[in-house]
Design a protein around this motif. Structure first.
Motif, PDB file in Angstrom:
ATOM      1  N   UNK A  56      43.632 -16.033   6.631  1.00  0.00           N
ATOM      2  CA  UNK A  56      42.297 -16.136   7.235  1.00  0.00           C
ATOM      3  C   UNK A  56      41.414 -14.945   6.902  1.00  0.00           C
ATOM      4  N   UNK A  57      41.942 -13.734   6.966  1.00  0.00           N
ATOM      5  CA  UNK A  57      41.134 -12.537   6.755  1.00  0.00           C
ATOM      6  C   UNK A  57      40.547 -12.506   5.352  1.00  0.00           C
ATOM      7  N   UNK A  58      41.401 -12.673   4.329  1.00  0.00           N
ATOM      8  CA  UNK A  58      40.918 -12.625   2.939  1.00  0.00           C
ATOM      9  C   UNK A  58      40.013 -13.814   2.626  1.00  0.00           C
ATOM     10  N   UNK A  59      40.333 -14.953   3.202  1.00  0.00           N
ATOM     11  CA  UNK A  59      39.520 -16.147   2.950  1.00  0.00           C
ATOM     12  C   UNK A  59      38.090 -15.938   3.453  1.00  0.00           C
ATOM     13  N   UNK A  60      37.948 -15.346   4.640  1.00  0.00           N
ATOM     14  CA  UNK A  60      36.601 -15.101   5.180  1.00  0.00           C
ATOM     15  C   UNK A  60      35.838 -14.087   4.332  1.00  0.00           C
ATOM     16  N   UNK A  61      36.534 -13.080   3.840  1.00  0.00           N
ATOM     17  CA  UNK A  61      35.884 -12.044   3.037  1.00  0.00           C
ATOM     18  C   UNK A  61      35.372 -12.598   1.719  1.00  0.00           C
ATOM     19  N   UNK A  62      36.176 -13.455   1.089  1.00  0.00           N
ATOM     20  CA  UNK A  62      35.854 -13.929  -0.265  1.00  0.00           C
ATOM     21  C   UNK A  62      35.221 -15.324  -0.288  1.00  0.00           C
ATOM     22  N   UNK A  63      35.052 -15.957   0.864  1.00  0.00           N
ATOM     23  CA  UNK A  63      34.572 -17.345   0.905  1.00  0.00           C
ATOM     24  C   UNK A  63      33.225 -17.512   0.214  1.00  0.00           C
ATOM     25  N   UNK A  64      32.282 -16.621   0.493  1.00  0.00           N
ATOM     26  CA  UNK A  64      30.944 -16.748  -0.084  1.00  0.00           C
ATOM     27  C   UNK A  64      30.982 -16.728  -1.608  1.00  0.00           C
ATOM     28  N   UNK A  65      31.726 -15.783  -2.162  1.00  0.00           N
ATOM     29  CA  UNK A  65      31.812 -15.660  -3.618  1.00  0.00           C
ATOM     30  C   UNK A  65      32.517 -16.861  -4.235  1.00  0.00           C
ATOM     31  N   UNK A  66      33.559 -17.354  -3.570  1.00  0.00           N
ATOM     32  CA  UNK A  66      34.307 -18.492  -4.106  1.00  0.00           C
ATOM     33  C   UNK A  66      33.498 -19.774  -4.015  1.00  0.00           C
ATOM     34  N   UNK A  67      32.726 -19.938  -2.929  1.00  0.00           N
ATOM     35  CA  UNK A  67      31.844 -21.104  -2.822  1.00  0.00           C
ATOM     36  C   UNK A  67      30.799 -21.071  -3.918  1.00  0.00           C
ATOM     37  N   UNK A  68      30.268 -19.892  -4.203  1.00  0.00           N
ATOM     38  CA  UNK A  68      29.278 -19.743  -5.265  1.00  0.00           C
ATOM     39  C   UNK A  68      29.835 -20.210  -6.605  1.00  0.00           C
ATOM     40  N   UNK A  86      29.350 -20.739  14.021  1.00  0.00           N
ATOM     41  CA  UNK A  86      30.335 -20.335  12.995  1.00  0.00           C
ATOM     42  C   UNK A  86      31.585 -21.203  13.020  1.00  0.00           C
ATOM     43  N   UNK A  87      32.060 -21.539  14.223  1.00  0.00           N
ATOM     44  CA  UNK A  87      33.240 -22.399  14.333  1.00  0.00           C
ATOM     45  C   UNK A  87      32.931 -23.785  13.782  1.00  0.00           C
ATOM     46  N   UNK A  88      31.769 -24.327  14.130  1.00  0.00           N
ATOM     47  CA  UNK A  88      31.382 -25.649  13.636  1.00  0.00           C
ATOM     48  C   UNK A  88      31.309 -25.661  12.116  1.00  0.00           C
ATOM     49  N   UNK A  89      30.698 -24.612  11.553  1.00  0.00           N
ATOM     50  CA  UNK A  89      30.531 -24.548  10.099  1.00  0.00           C
ATOM     51  C   UNK A  89      31.884 -24.499   9.403  1.00  0.00           C
ATOM     52  N   UNK A  90      32.827 -23.748   9.986  1.00  0.00           N
ATOM     53  CA  UNK A  90      34.144 -23.607   9.369  1.00  0.00           C
ATOM     54  C   UNK A  90      35.003 -24.854   9.527  1.00  0.00           C
ATOM     55  N   UNK A  91      34.865 -25.565  10.636  1.00  0.00           N
ATOM     56  CA  UNK A  91      35.761 -26.678  10.929  1.00  0.00           C
ATOM     57  C   UNK A  91      35.153 -28.061  10.723  1.00  0.00           C
ATOM     58  N   UNK A  92      33.832 -28.188  10.883  1.00  0.00           N
ATOM     59  CA  UNK A  92      33.175 -29.479  10.704  1.00  0.00           C
ATOM     60  C   UNK A  92      32.540 -29.610   9.323  1.00  0.00           C
ATOM     61  N   UNK A  93      32.101 -28.476   8.761  1.00  0.00           N
ATOM     62  CA  UNK A  93      31.393 -28.515   7.487  1.00  0.00           C
ATOM     63  C   UNK A  93      29.892 -28.616   7.709  1.00  0.00           C
ATOM     64  N   UNK A  94      29.123 -28.124   6.752  1.00  0.00           N
ATOM     65  CA  UNK A  94      27.670 -28.066   6.892  1.00  0.00           C
ATOM     66  C   UNK A  94      27.049 -29.448   7.087  1.00  0.00           C
ATOM     67  N   UNK A  95      27.533 -30.447   6.346  1.00  0.00           N
ATOM     68  CA  UNK A  95      26.964 -31.791   6.448  1.00  0.00           C
ATOM     69  C   UNK A  95      27.105 -32.357   7.854  1.00  0.00           C
ATOM     70  N   UNK A  96      28.280 -32.231   8.436  1.00  0.00           N
ATOM     71  CA  UNK A  96      28.519 -32.770   9.777  1.00  0.00           C
ATOM     72  C   UNK A  96      27.740 -32.008  10.837  1.00  0.00           C
ATOM     73  N   UNK A 136      32.728 -28.459   2.253  1.00  0.00           N
ATOM     74  CA  UNK A 136      32.937 -27.019   2.335  1.00  0.00           C
ATOM     75  C   UNK A 136      34.021 -26.683   3.361  1.00  0.00           C
ATOM     76  N   UNK A 137      34.130 -27.485   4.425  1.00  0.00           N
ATOM     77  CA  UNK A 137      35.139 -27.216   5.445  1.00  0.00           C
ATOM     78  C   UNK A 137      36.550 -27.375   4.876  1.00  0.00           C
ATOM     79  N   UNK A 138      36.767 -28.451   4.110  1.00  0.00           N
ATOM     80  CA  UNK A 138      38.084 -28.678   3.498  1.00  0.00           C
ATOM     81  C   UNK A 138      38.389 -27.579   2.487  1.00  0.00           C
ATOM     82  N   UNK A 139      37.395 -27.186   1.702  1.00  0.00           N
ATOM     83  CA  UNK A 139      37.582 -26.117   0.710  1.00  0.00           C
ATOM     84  C   UNK A 139      37.962 -24.805   1.399  1.00  0.00           C
ATOM     85  N   UNK A 140      37.291 -24.471   2.507  1.00  0.00           N
ATOM     86  CA  UNK A 140      37.577 -23.228   3.232  1.00  0.00           C
ATOM     87  C   UNK A 140      38.963 -23.271   3.870  1.00  0.00           C
TER      88      UNK A 140
END
Length: 522
Positions: free
Chosen positions: A396-408, A473-483, A383-387
Motif C-alpha cells: 500500500x505505501x509504495x503503491x500510493x507514492x508511485x500511483x500518479x506516475x504509473x497512471x500517467x 479519497x476512499x471512494x476514488x481508490x475503491x470505486x474508481x473515478x467513473x463511479x 483506475x480502481x482495479x489498476x490501483x
C-alpha cells in the motif's frame, strides 16, 4: 464616490478579506495531499481526515458564532475568528505529526464561521441601497482565495522543479507542503490587524442600548440627516423582535405543516450544493487531475483553471441573478451540474490502463521494476482495479507514492472530454447553486425564523461537505473515478427533480409575498 459610500465599501472590504482567507485555507490543502501521504505514510481515510478536518471544525463553531457575536459584538467576534485563522496557519505549517496537523486544521475550521459573521456585519453596516453589492464582495473574495491557493501551490511546485540554491537554502523542496500551508500566515495576520480599524456594528450597538455610539458609526456611512430615522427604525425592529418565540418554538414552526414546502426546498438545496461533489473537486483538484495521467506539474496547472473558471462564473452569477431569477439559475444550473458530472463519468468509464515494457524501463526512480513486469501488457478497465493491482504487487505505501506516475504511463483516455466536464461542472456550480443558495436562504424564511433557520440549514450544508471531503479519497481508490462522478450525478439528478417540482421564483418579491407563495403551495 462620496465619503459615506467610500467608508462603507472600505469597512465591507476589510471584513470580506475573511472570505479570501477562507478560500485560501479551503483549497491550499489540495496541493499537499501527495506530500502528506509520503511524509506520514497515510491511508486514503487518513488523508480524508486531514483534508476534511476544517469541515468538522466548523460544525461546533456555527452554533457559537451567533452567540459570540451577540455577546462580544460583531467586531470582536471577527477578530477572534482572524486569530483562529492565524494560529491554525502557524500550527499547520510547523506541525510535527499527523495528529497535530489534523488538530491545527480543525482549529482553522472553527474560523470558517467567518462567512456567516462577515455576511451579518456587512449587512448591518451597509446602507440599504448598497447592501447587495457589498455583501457580494465576500462571495467574490472566497473564489479569489480559491484561485490564489491553486496559483500559490503551482508557484511552489514550479520553484521546486527549478532546484536552485535559494530553493535549497529555504528548504522548499524538503518542506513543500509546509510552504503551501504557510502561505496563509501573512494574509491572516494582515486581516487581524485591519479589523482593529473597523467600527462596531450599529445594529449591535443599538441592541445593547449604545445609541450615541451607534449614531457615531452611522454618520460615517450615511448622511447625518438620515441617521436619526435609521436608528429609530432599528429600535422599533428590536422591540418587535423581542416578542419572538423561543428557540424551541421556532424549530417547531420550521417543521410545521405551513412551512413544509420551505423545509423541502431548504433541505434539498443545502444537500445538493455539496452532495454533487464540489468540495471533492476543489479540495482535491491536483489529485483529480492526476487521474488523467497528465503528471503532477500539469495537474497543478489545470487546478489554476478551476479557480479562474469559478471566479468568472461567480461574477456572472452576481451580475445576472436579478435578471434571470433564482429558480432558473438553481434548477437548470443543477441539471447543468448533472450533465457535466455525466461527461466526467463517461470519460473515465472509457479509460483503459496498460503498462508496456518501455514504460517500466523509463521509471528511473523505481527500484523493483521486476514486480511491475508481472502486469506489463495486461489491460485494466478502471483506475480502481489498476490501483488495487499495484497495491498487491508493491504494498500500500509504495503503491500510493508511485500511483500518479504509473497512471500517467498506463492510462489511455479522452483527456479533453474529461477536462471539459470538470470545468463545465465548476462553471455550473459557481453560476447557480453555489452563490444563489445564500440568496435563496435570505428570502424563503420569514424574518421571525431567519436567525435560527439559516444557521440550521447552513449546518446541513457544512456536515454534507465534511462527509464528501472525508470519503472522497476512499471512494476514488475503491470505486474508481467513473463511479464516483456517476454517484454524484445520480444524487444531483434526484435534487433536480425535487427542485423542478417545488422551487418557486422569488425574484422581485418581498419576504411576505414569498411566504404567501410558499404556504399557498403547501
Amino acid at each position: 464616490m462620496g465619503s459615506h459610500k467610500l467608508n462603507a465599501f472600505v469597512y465591507a472590504g476589510i471584513v470580506a478579506i475573511g472570505g479570501f482567507i477562507f478560500g485560501l485555507d479551503a483549497a491550499v490543502i489540495s496541493g499537499t495531499v501527495k506530500y502528506l501521504t509520503q511524509e506520514f505514510a497515510l491511508s486514503e481515510m487518513q488523508i480524508g481526515f486531514v483534508v476534511s478536518a476544517p469541515g468538522f471544525g466548523v460544525l461546533p463553531a456555527l452554533p457559537l458564532a451567533g452567540y459570540l457575536s451577540n455577546k462580544l459584538g460583531r467586531k470582536k467576534a471577527l477578530q477572534l475568528v482572524a486569530l483562529l485563522y492565524l494560529v491554525s496557519a502557524v500550527c499547520s505549517t510547523f506541525a510535527p505529526t499527523y495528529l497535530t496537523l489534523v488538530l491545527a486544521r480543525f482549529l482553522g475550521g472553527m474560523a470558517f464561521c467567518s462567512l456567516s459573521l462577515a455576511t451579518m456585519y456587512i449587512g448591518e453596516i451597509a446602507p440599504p441601497k448598497w447592501r447587495g453589492k457589498l455583501v457580494s464582495i465576500n462571495q467574490i473574495n472566497i473564489v479569489i482565495g480559491l484561485s490564489a491557493a491553486y496559483f500559490v501551490n503551482y508557484l511552489i511546485i514550479d520553484a521546486v522543479g527549478v532546484n536552485s540554491d535559494w530553493i535549497t537554502s529555504l528548504g522548499i523542496k524538503e518542506n513543500t507542503w509546509r510552504w503551501m500551508l504557510g502561505s496563509e500566515i501573512i494574509p491572516a495576520f494582515l486581516w487581524l490587524i485591519l479589523l482593529f480599524f473597523i467600527p462596531e456594528s450599529p445594529s449591535w450597538l443599538v441592541f445593547n442600548n449604545q445609541i450615541k455610539a451607534a449614531k457615531k458609526t452611522l454618520r460615517k456611512i450615511m448622511p447625518n440627516t438620515e441617521v436619526d430615522e435609521h436608528v429609530a427604525g432599528m429600535v422599533v425592529s428590536l422591540a418587535t423582535s423581542e416578542k419572538n418565540q423561543s428557540v424551541l418554538d421556532q424549530f417547531k414552526e420550521i417543521v410545521s405543516k405551513p412551512m413544509r414546502l420551505t423545509l423541502i426546498i431548504g433541505v434539498t438545496v443545502a444537500l445538493v450544493q455539496q452532495i454533487t461533489g464540489i468540495n471533492a473537486i476543489l479540495f482535491y483538484a491536483p489529485t483529480v487531475f492526476e487521474q488523467l495521467g497528465i503528471g503532477t506539474d500539469a495537474a497543478f496547472i489545470q487546478a489554476i483553471w478551476v479557480g479562474v473558471t469559478g471566479l468568472f462564473f461567480t461574477i456572472l452569477a452576481i451580475v445576472f441573478i436579478d435578471r434571470i431569477g433564482r429558480r432558473p439559475m438553481i434548477v437548470w444550473g443543477t441539471l447543468w451540474l448533472v450533465l457535466s458530472l455525466g461527461i466526467c463519468s463517461y470519460g473515465f468509464k472509457t479509460a483503459r490502463y496498460k503498462l508496456v515494457e518501455e514504460d517500466v524501463v523509463t521509471l528511473t526512480e523505481f527500484k523493483n521494476k521486476d514486480l511491475l513486469m508481472l502486469i506489463v501488457g495486461k489491460e485494466f478497465k478502471s483506475d480502481a482495479v489498476f490501483k488495487k493491482e499495484l497495491k498487491l504487487l508493491l504494498g500500500e505505501k509504495k503503491a500510493r507514492i508511485h500511483a500518479s506516475n504509473l497512471i500517467q504511463k498506463a492510462v489511455k483516455l479522452n483527456t479533453t472530454l474529461i477536462l471539459f466536464g470538470i470545468l463545465s461542472f465548476i462553471a455550473a456550480f459557481h453560476f447557480s447553486i453555489g452563490p444563489v443558495l445564500w440568496v435563496l436562504f435570505s428570502e424563503i424564511f420569514p424574518i421571525s425564523l431567519r436567525g435560527i433557520a439559516i444557521p440550521s440549514f447552513a449546518f446541513i450544508t457544512s456536515i454534507t461537505s465534511y462527509f464528501v471531503q472525508l470519503f472522497f479519497p476512499w471512494q476514488l481508490a475503491n470505486m474508481g473515478a467513473s463511479s464516483v462522478f456517476l454517484f454524484y450525478a445520480v444524487l444531483g439528478l434526484i435534487g433536480f427533480v425535487i427542485l423542478f417540482r417545488f422551487l418557486p421564483e422569488t425574484k422581485n418579491l418581498s419576504i411576505e409575498e414569498i411566504q404567501k407563495k410558499l404556504i399557498k403551495k403547501t
